[in-house]
Design a protein around this motif. Structure first.
Motif, PDB file in Angstrom:
ATOM      1  N   LEU A   1       0.824  -1.212   0.000  1.00  0.00           N
ATOM      2  CA  LEU A   1       0.000   0.000   0.000  1.00  0.00           C
ATOM      3  C   LEU A   1       0.857   1.260   0.000  1.00  0.00           C
ATOM      4  O   LEU A   1       0.544   2.241  -0.693  1.00  0.00           O
ATOM      5  CB  LEU A   1      -0.937  -0.008   1.205  1.00  0.00           C
ATOM      6  CG  LEU A   1      -2.028  -1.093   1.183  1.00  0.00           C
ATOM      7  CD1 LEU A   1      -2.852  -1.034   2.458  1.00  0.00           C
ATOM      8  CD2 LEU A   1      -2.922  -0.926  -0.039  1.00  0.00           C
ATOM      9  N   ALA A   2       1.943   1.252   0.768  1.00  0.00           N
ATOM     10  CA  ALA A   2       2.835   2.411   0.791  1.00  0.00           C
ATOM     11  C   ALA A   2       3.464   2.619  -0.580  1.00  0.00           C
ATOM     12  O   ALA A   2       3.622   3.764  -1.040  1.00  0.00           O
ATOM     13  CB  ALA A   2       3.909   2.226   1.854  1.00  0.00           C
ATOM     14  N   ALA A   3       3.831   1.522  -1.241  1.00  0.00           N
ATOM     15  CA  ALA A   3       4.411   1.628  -2.583  1.00  0.00           C
ATOM     16  C   ALA A   3       3.392   2.222  -3.553  1.00  0.00           C
ATOM     17  O   ALA A   3       3.741   3.077  -4.381  1.00  0.00           O
ATOM     18  CB  ALA A   3       4.872   0.255  -3.065  1.00  0.00           C
ATOM     19  N   TYR A   4       2.157   1.777  -3.452  1.00  0.00           N
ATOM     20  CA  TYR A   4       1.131   2.304  -4.352  1.00  0.00           C
ATOM     21  C   TYR A   4       0.854   3.781  -4.090  1.00  0.00           C
ATOM     22  O   TYR A   4       0.647   4.566  -5.036  1.00  0.00           O
ATOM     23  CB  TYR A   4      -0.161   1.501  -4.227  1.00  0.00           C
ATOM     24  CG  TYR A   4      -0.209   0.335  -5.169  1.00  0.00           C
ATOM     25  CD1 TYR A   4      -0.269   0.540  -6.552  1.00  0.00           C
ATOM     26  CD2 TYR A   4      -0.176  -0.978  -4.705  1.00  0.00           C
ATOM     27  CE1 TYR A   4      -0.299  -0.534  -7.430  1.00  0.00           C
ATOM     28  CE2 TYR A   4      -0.199  -2.049  -5.584  1.00  0.00           C
ATOM     29  CZ  TYR A   4      -0.262  -1.819  -6.942  1.00  0.00           C
ATOM     30  OH  TYR A   4      -0.275  -2.873  -7.827  1.00  0.00           O
TER      31      TYR A   4
ATOM     32  N   ALA B   1       7.779   7.276 -10.946  1.00  0.00           N
ATOM     33  CA  ALA B   1       8.247   6.210 -10.057  1.00  0.00           C
ATOM     34  C   ALA B   1       8.003   4.839 -10.677  1.00  0.00           C
ATOM     35  O   ALA B   1       7.043   4.637 -11.425  1.00  0.00           O
ATOM     36  CB  ALA B   1       7.543   6.306  -8.705  1.00  0.00           C
ATOM     37  N   ASP B   2       8.892   3.909 -10.362  1.00  0.00           N
ATOM     38  CA  ASP B   2       8.745   2.534 -10.817  1.00  0.00           C
ATOM     39  C   ASP B   2       8.157   1.706  -9.684  1.00  0.00           C
ATOM     40  O   ASP B   2       8.748   1.626  -8.606  1.00  0.00           O
ATOM     41  CB  ASP B   2      10.108   1.970 -11.237  1.00  0.00           C
ATOM     42  CG  ASP B   2       9.995   0.547 -11.771  1.00  0.00           C
ATOM     43  OD1 ASP B   2      10.061  -0.397 -10.939  1.00  0.00           O
ATOM     44  OD2 ASP B   2       9.841   0.382 -12.981  1.00  0.00           O
TER      45      ASP B   2
ATOM     46  N   ASP C   1      10.397  -1.057  -8.203  1.00  0.00           N
ATOM     47  CA  ASP C   1      11.470  -0.531  -7.356  1.00  0.00           C
ATOM     48  C   ASP C   1      10.933  -0.130  -5.986  1.00  0.00           C
ATOM     49  O   ASP C   1      11.574  -0.370  -4.958  1.00  0.00           O
ATOM     50  CB  ASP C   1      12.145   0.668  -8.020  1.00  0.00           C
ATOM     51  CG  ASP C   1      13.005   0.270  -9.213  1.00  0.00           C
ATOM     52  OD1 ASP C   1      13.328  -0.930  -9.343  1.00  0.00           O
ATOM     53  OD2 ASP C   1      13.338   1.160 -10.010  1.00  0.00           O
ATOM     54  N   LEU C   2       9.757   0.487  -5.974  1.00  0.00           N
ATOM     55  CA  LEU C   2       9.158   0.899  -4.705  1.00  0.00           C
ATOM     56  C   LEU C   2       8.836  -0.319  -3.839  1.00  0.00           C
ATOM     57  O   LEU C   2       9.049  -0.303  -2.616  1.00  0.00           O
ATOM     58  CB  LEU C   2       7.889   1.715  -4.959  1.00  0.00           C
ATOM     59  CG  LEU C   2       8.078   3.085  -5.609  1.00  0.00           C
ATOM     60  CD1 LEU C   2       6.737   3.671  -6.014  1.00  0.00           C
ATOM     61  CD2 LEU C   2       8.811   4.029  -4.653  1.00  0.00           C
ATOM     62  N   LEU C   3       8.341  -1.360  -4.455  1.00  0.00           N
ATOM     63  CA  LEU C   3       8.013  -2.581  -3.711  1.00  0.00           C
ATOM     64  C   LEU C   3       9.274  -3.238  -3.161  1.00  0.00           C
ATOM     65  O   LEU C   3       9.296  -3.694  -2.016  1.00  0.00           O
ATOM     66  CB  LEU C   3       7.260  -3.556  -4.606  1.00  0.00           C
ATOM     67  CG  LEU C   3       5.820  -3.162  -4.960  1.00  0.00           C
ATOM     68  CD1 LEU C   3       5.317  -4.003  -6.127  1.00  0.00           C
ATOM     69  CD2 LEU C   3       4.902  -3.317  -3.760  1.00  0.00           C
ATOM     70  N   ARG C   4      10.317  -3.263  -3.969  1.00  0.00           N
ATOM     71  CA  ARG C   4      11.565  -3.875  -3.500  1.00  0.00           C
ATOM     72  C   ARG C   4      12.200  -3.049  -2.383  1.00  0.00           C
ATOM     73  O   ARG C   4      12.721  -3.614  -1.410  1.00  0.00           O
ATOM     74  CB  ARG C   4      12.533  -4.046  -4.676  1.00  0.00           C
ATOM     75  CG  ARG C   4      12.206  -5.253  -5.557  1.00  0.00           C
ATOM     76  CD  ARG C   4      13.232  -5.442  -6.653  1.00  0.00           C
ATOM     77  NE  ARG C   4      13.016  -4.479  -7.725  1.00  0.00           N
ATOM     78  CZ  ARG C   4      12.262  -4.716  -8.798  1.00  0.00           C
ATOM     79  NH1 ARG C   4      11.665  -5.882  -8.934  1.00  0.00           N
ATOM     80  NH2 ARG C   4      12.123  -3.799  -9.739  1.00  0.00           N
ATOM     81  N   THR C   5      12.137  -1.725  -2.511  1.00  0.00           N
ATOM     82  CA  THR C   5      12.690  -0.865  -1.465  1.00  0.00           C
ATOM     83  C   THR C   5      11.933  -1.047  -0.159  1.00  0.00           C
ATOM     84  O   THR C   5      12.530  -1.239   0.909  1.00  0.00           O
ATOM     85  CB  THR C   5      12.635   0.611  -1.898  1.00  0.00           C
ATOM     86  OG1 THR C   5      13.446   0.790  -3.063  1.00  0.00           O
ATOM     87  CG2 THR C   5      13.154   1.524  -0.792  1.00  0.00           C
ATOM     88  N   GLY C   6      10.611  -1.001  -0.234  1.00  0.00           N
ATOM     89  CA  GLY C   6       9.811  -1.222   0.962  1.00  0.00           C
ATOM     90  C   GLY C   6       9.968  -2.634   1.488  1.00  0.00           C
ATOM     91  O   GLY C   6       9.949  -2.873   2.692  1.00  0.00           O
ATOM     92  N   GLY C   7      10.144  -3.582   0.561  1.00  0.00           N
ATOM     93  CA  GLY C   7      10.277  -4.972   0.954  1.00  0.00           C
ATOM     94  C   GLY C   7      11.520  -5.256   1.767  1.00  0.00           C
ATOM     95  O   GLY C   7      11.565  -6.251   2.503  1.00  0.00           O
TER      96      GLY C   7
END
Length: 200
Positions: free
Chosen positions: A167-170, A179-180, A183-189
């Motif tokens: 949700l934060a990535a979205y 934004a990609d 990349d956002l999901l991997r960073t948050g992950g």
């Protein structure tokens, strides 16, 4: 005479799959607003009857979710296929990225979908039902890997953390056109794999 949004078009082939009806719905919601779009407009634009529409979706609130159930099934299979010796956190991040990957051609429509799901009050309330299914899938995987029950604290907490990452990535992705999402999901992950005390 200007045709109304949602009016059936002459010669239009009826939409006969969940994906097709969902796309019609997204176009209508973008043009008219979700609350202002009626089920009658939606079924007319899809070239099907109201009764047929409800064979594919339980309610209007389900339409923006498109193929969510099929994608959730695919995510379960993805998690099940992960090697037994793969790190748990890394596997969950891989599943997050895979579940939320769309083709370049789908990107703008997916932005519309997620903006609706994250901002329309009626859809936000309905989302709790969808999130429950998603959380259960993740918790069951974590429980299987850790030797506990899905309803125990560890699996449930991990599942909520994974949902929070998504949700934060979205939210960031919707705010920043450049934004990609992957990349956002991997960073948050990395919060799942490294812990919240590590720099990100």
């Amino acid at each position: 005479m200007t045709p109304q949004i949602g009016a059936p078009r002459a010669g239009r082939r009826p939409s006969t799959t969940r994906a097709e009806i969902g796309q019609v719905g997204l176009d209508l919601f973008a043009a008219n607003g979700f609350e202002a779009t009626t089920v009658e407009q939606l079924s007319a634009a899809a070239g099907i009857s109201r009764r047929t529409l409800f064979r594919y979706f339980d309610s209007k609130n389900d339409v923006p979710w498109g193929e969510f159930d099929a994608e959730l099934h695919r995510m379960r299979e993805f998690l099940h296929a992960l090697p037994a010796d793969a790190p748990l956190g890394a596997g969950l991040v891989q599943a997050l990225v895979d579940f939320n990957t769309v083709t370049p051609e789908q990107t703008q429509r997916h932005r519309l979908r997620m903006r609706l799901l994250l901002t329309v009050p009626a859809l936000q309330a309905h989302a709790t039902l969808k999130y429950a299914e998603w959380l259960r899938a993740v918790a069951e995987h974590v429980a299987h890997r850790t030797g506990c029950r899905p309803d125990e604290q560890g699996p449930r907490t991990t599942a909520w953390m994974a949902l929070g990452v998504a949700l934060a990535a979205y939210e960031r992705w919707l705010d920043d056109e450049g934004a990609d999402l992957g990349d956002l999901l991997r960073t948050g992950g990395r919060l799942l794999t490294d812990g919240i005390t590590a720099p990100h």
